[in-house]
Motif scaffolding. Structure first.
Motif, PDB file in Angstrom:
ATOM      1  N   THR A  87      -5.901 -33.242  14.158  1.00  0.00           N
ATOM      2  CA  THR A  87      -7.285 -33.411  14.931  1.00  0.00           C
ATOM      3  C   THR A  87      -7.897 -32.386  15.096  1.00  0.00           C
ATOM      4  OG1 THR A  87      -6.348 -35.334  16.083  1.00  0.00           O
ATOM      5  CG2 THR A  87      -8.130 -34.190  17.246  1.00  0.00           C
ATOM      6  N   ALA A 144      -5.949 -37.996  12.625  1.00  0.00           N
ATOM      7  CA  ALA A 144      -5.711 -39.426  13.135  1.00  0.00           C
ATOM      8  C   ALA A 144      -7.097 -39.774  13.361  1.00  0.00           C
ATOM      9  CB  ALA A 144      -4.997 -39.215  14.590  1.00  0.00           C
ATOM     10  N   TYR A 190     -10.200 -39.531  22.110  1.00  0.00           N
ATOM     11  CA  TYR A 190     -10.698 -38.205  22.009  1.00  0.00           C
ATOM     12  C   TYR A 190     -11.984 -38.137  21.597  1.00  0.00           C
ATOM     13  CZ  TYR A 190      -5.724 -36.758  22.414  1.00  0.00           C
ATOM     14  OH  TYR A 190      -4.322 -36.610  22.455  1.00  0.00           O
ATOM     15  N   TRP A 206      -4.657 -44.966  13.835  1.00  0.00           N
ATOM     16  CA  TRP A 206      -4.354 -44.319  15.155  1.00  0.00           C
ATOM     17  C   TRP A 206      -4.973 -45.398  16.003  1.00  0.00           C
ATOM     18  CZ3 TRP A 206      -7.183 -39.472  17.379  1.00  0.00           C
ATOM     19  CH2 TRP A 206      -6.603 -38.940  18.415  1.00  0.00           C
ATOM     20  N   HIS A 214       0.111 -44.236  12.449  1.00  0.00           N
ATOM     21  CA  HIS A 214       0.568 -43.313  13.488  1.00  0.00           C
ATOM     22  C   HIS A 214       1.528 -44.178  14.600  1.00  0.00           C
ATOM     23  CE1 HIS A 214       0.780 -39.941  15.922  1.00  0.00           C
ATOM     24  NE2 HIS A 214      -0.406 -39.466  16.120  1.00  0.00           N
ATOM     25  N   ASN A 273       4.017 -39.430  18.569  1.00  0.00           N
ATOM     26  CA  ASN A 273       3.256 -38.384  19.746  1.00  0.00           C
ATOM     27  C   ASN A 273       2.554 -39.339  20.823  1.00  0.00           C
ATOM     28  OD1 ASN A 273       3.915 -36.484  18.168  1.00  0.00           O
ATOM     29  ND2 ASN A 273       1.770 -36.120  17.125  1.00  0.00           N
ATOM     30  N   TYR A 292       1.384 -42.173  21.319  1.00  0.00           N
ATOM     31  CA  TYR A 292       0.236 -43.156  21.331  1.00  0.00           C
ATOM     32  C   TYR A 292       0.809 -44.451  21.345  1.00  0.00           C
ATOM     33  CZ  TYR A 292      -2.122 -38.818  20.568  1.00  0.00           C
ATOM     34  OH  TYR A 292      -2.694 -37.712  20.657  1.00  0.00           O
ATOM     35  N   ARG A 318       4.627 -42.612  10.741  1.00  0.00           N
ATOM     36  CA  ARG A 318       4.760 -41.435  11.332  1.00  0.00           C
ATOM     37  C   ARG A 318       5.761 -41.671  12.524  1.00  0.00           C
ATOM     38  NH1 ARG A 318       1.536 -35.711  13.380  1.00  0.00           N
ATOM     39  NH2 ARG A 318       2.814 -34.410  12.059  1.00  0.00           N
ATOM     40  N   TYR A 341     -10.234 -27.207  18.131  1.00  0.00           N
ATOM     41  CA  TYR A 341     -10.745 -28.720  18.515  1.00  0.00           C
ATOM     42  C   TYR A 341     -12.385 -28.353  18.907  1.00  0.00           C
ATOM     43  CZ  TYR A 341      -5.801 -29.247  19.290  1.00  0.00           C
ATOM     44  OH  TYR A 341      -4.793 -29.113  19.117  1.00  0.00           O
TER      45      TYR A 341
END
Ligand SMILES: C=C(C(=O)O)c1ccccc1
Length: 374
Positions: free
Chosen positions: A25, A55, A65, A99, A178, A181, A183, A230, A357
Motif C-alpha cells: 500500500t 491492495a 485507507y 481487497w 486478500h 492481515n 481484513y 493470500r 505512505y
C-alpha cells in the motif's frame, strides 16, 4: 543459476522467475484512480517474475485507507488498463490484490459516512490512514463497525465476482483475493474476531464459509488458473486473533485444495515483523505442515511465501522446494531492479520509511537502479 531465478508456470500465468513483488500500500491514487505515477511505478518493477499490486478496494464500502486504488469505477479500470499495458510491454506479469477492509476503515471513507462493515460490531484497536484537508496524511483510529446482516453477504460475494471480472477486462493476468492481515475475510476466519451466530460464525466450517464462497465465485467467473489467495495464519494485524491458528488454517488450506488455484500466498509470522510470532500460548506455527496438509488434500497450486526474506533465505526456500515463489515487499520499494541485484548478489538500496505512505514521486519513482549508478 539457482531455482529462484528460473521461470515457472503459476496457474495459467508463465513467469520468468520466482521473485514476486508483494502487495504494498502506497496511498498514491487519489479518488481511488490509478494515475501516471502508478503506471511508471509498476513499469519500473516489471522484471519481477510476478507483480501483485497494492491492495485494491473491490467497492467503495471495501475501502479503508485514503488514496488507495479501487476496482469499481470506470476511471479506475481505465487507469489499471494503462498499468497492465505498461507492465506487459515491459515483459512483466501482474495480478491485482482484491481487497475489502471490513472494519479496518473510517466513517469518513465510507459511502454516506456510514459505519464500516465486518463479521462483528466490535471495533478493532487499529489505525487507518486519512488525508487531511491540507493534503497532509495522518493515521487515525478505525471506526466502530456494524456486523453484516446475513442477507447482505451474498452481495459481498457478488462484489468480489464483479471485481474479478473487471480485473481481467482491465488486462490483469489474474487476481489475488486478500484473505490476510485482519481484513474482511480474515475477520470472518479468526475466532477471536468473528462472534456471529449465523451460518458464517461459530464453527471453523462456518467461519471459513465466506472465504470459500468468495473463492468459488471468483474461480467460476475468471477460472482457477487466474485466481489466488493470500492468508496470514498468525499475524496480529488489525487486532486479529485465533485461538488455534494451526487447526483453523489447516482447515482453510484443505478447503482451498479443491479449487486448483494459481497460487496460495502465505505470510509467515507477523506481517512486516517477527517471523516466529505466536498467537497467545500457541507454539510456533508449522508452515511446512500447512503446505503438507494442502497437498495431502489434493492441492496443486504454487506455494508463495513472504515476510522478511532476504537473498539467502529465498534461495534456500526455492532450492529446497519449501516454496515455489518468494514475495518481497520493502526491498521492491527501494529496488525496482531487485531481481538483477539478487541475481548478481549486489547491494540493495535502503527503503525510506518516511515516504512509504502518501506523497509524490519522491520515495516512489526515484530509487536509483544499477544502470543509473554504474
Ligand atoms: C493492505 C495492507 C495489508 O495487507 O497489510 C496495508 C494497508 C496499509 C498499510 C500497510 C499495509
Amino acid at each position: 543459476m539457482t531455482k529462484l531465478f528460473e521461470p515457472t508456470k503459476v496457474g495459467d500465468i508463465t513467469v520468468k522467475n520466482r521473485i514476486v513483488m508483494a502487495p504494498l500500500t502506497r496511498n498514491r491514487s487519489p479518488g481511488a484512480i490509478p494515475n501516471d505515477l502508478n503506471v511508471e511505478y509498476y513499469r519500473q518493477r516489471a522484471t519481477a517474475g510476478l507483480i501483485i499490486t497494492e491492495a485494491t478496494a473491490i467497492t467503495h464500502q471495501g475501502q479503508g485507507y485514503a488514496d488507495v486504488p479501487g476496482l469499481y469505477s470506470k476511471e479506475a479500470l481505465d487507469g489499471w488498463k494503462r498499468v497492465t499495458n505498461a507492465v506487459h510491454a515491459a515483459g512483466g506479469r501482474i495480478v491485482v490484490q482484491m481487497w475489502h477492509v471490513g472494519r479496518i476503515s473510517h466513517t469518513t471513507l465510507q459511502p454516506d459516512g456510514g459505519k464500516p462493515v465486518s463479521s462483528t460490531n466490535r471495533v478493532a484497536k487499529a489505525k487507518t490512514y486519512l488525508v487531511n484537508a491540507d493534503g497532509s496524511g495522518s493515521f487515525a483510529d478505525t471506526s466502530e463497525p456494524r456486523a453484516l446482516e446475513t442477507a447482505e453477504i451474498p452481495g459481498i460475494i457478488e462484489d468480489y465476482r464483479k471485481a474479478a471480472r473487471a480485473a481481467i477486462d482491465a488486462g490483469f493476468d489474474g487476481v489475488e483475493i486478500h484473505g490476510a492481515n485482519g481484513y474482511l475475510i480474515d475477520q470472518f476466519i479468526r475466532d477471536g474476531v468473528n462472534d456471529r451466530t449465523d451460518q458464517y460464525g461459530g464453527s471453523v466450517e462456518n467461519r471459513t464459509r465466506l472465504a470459500f464462497d468468495v473463492v468459488d465465485a471468483v474461480v467460476k467467473e475468471i477460472g482457477a488458473g487466474r485466481t489466488a489467495i493470500r492468508i496470514s495464519p498468525v499475524t496480529p494485524s488489525g487486532e486479529s486473533f485465533d485461538s488455534n491458528p494451526q487447526a483453523t488454517f489447516t482447515h482453510v488450506v484443505e478447503g482451498l485444495a479443491r479449487y486448483g488455484l494459481a497460487y496460495v500466498h502465505v505470510i509467515e509470522g507477523q506481517t512486516g515483523g517477527d517471523r516466529d510470532y505466536r498467537q497467545g500460548e500457541n507454539p510456533s506455527f508449522d508452515y511446512r505442515a500447512l503446505r503438507q496438509a494442502y497437498e495431502k488434500a489434493g492441492g496443486k497450486a504454487s506455494w508463495m511465501v513472504n515476510n522478511g526474506y532476504d537473498r539467502a533465505l529465498a534461495i534456500d526456500a526455492a532450492e529446497s522446494g519449501r516454496a515455489d515463489l518468494v514475495a518481497f515487499g520493502k526491498p521492491f520499494i527501494a529496488n525496482p531492479d531487485l531481481v538483477e541485484r539478487l541475481a548478481k548478489n549486489l547491494p540493495l538500496n535502503t527503503p525510506d520509511q518516511s515516504t512509504f505512505y502518501g506523497g509524490t514521486a519522491k520515495g516512489y519513482l526515484d530509487y536509483p537502479t544499477l544502470e543509473k549508478v554504474a
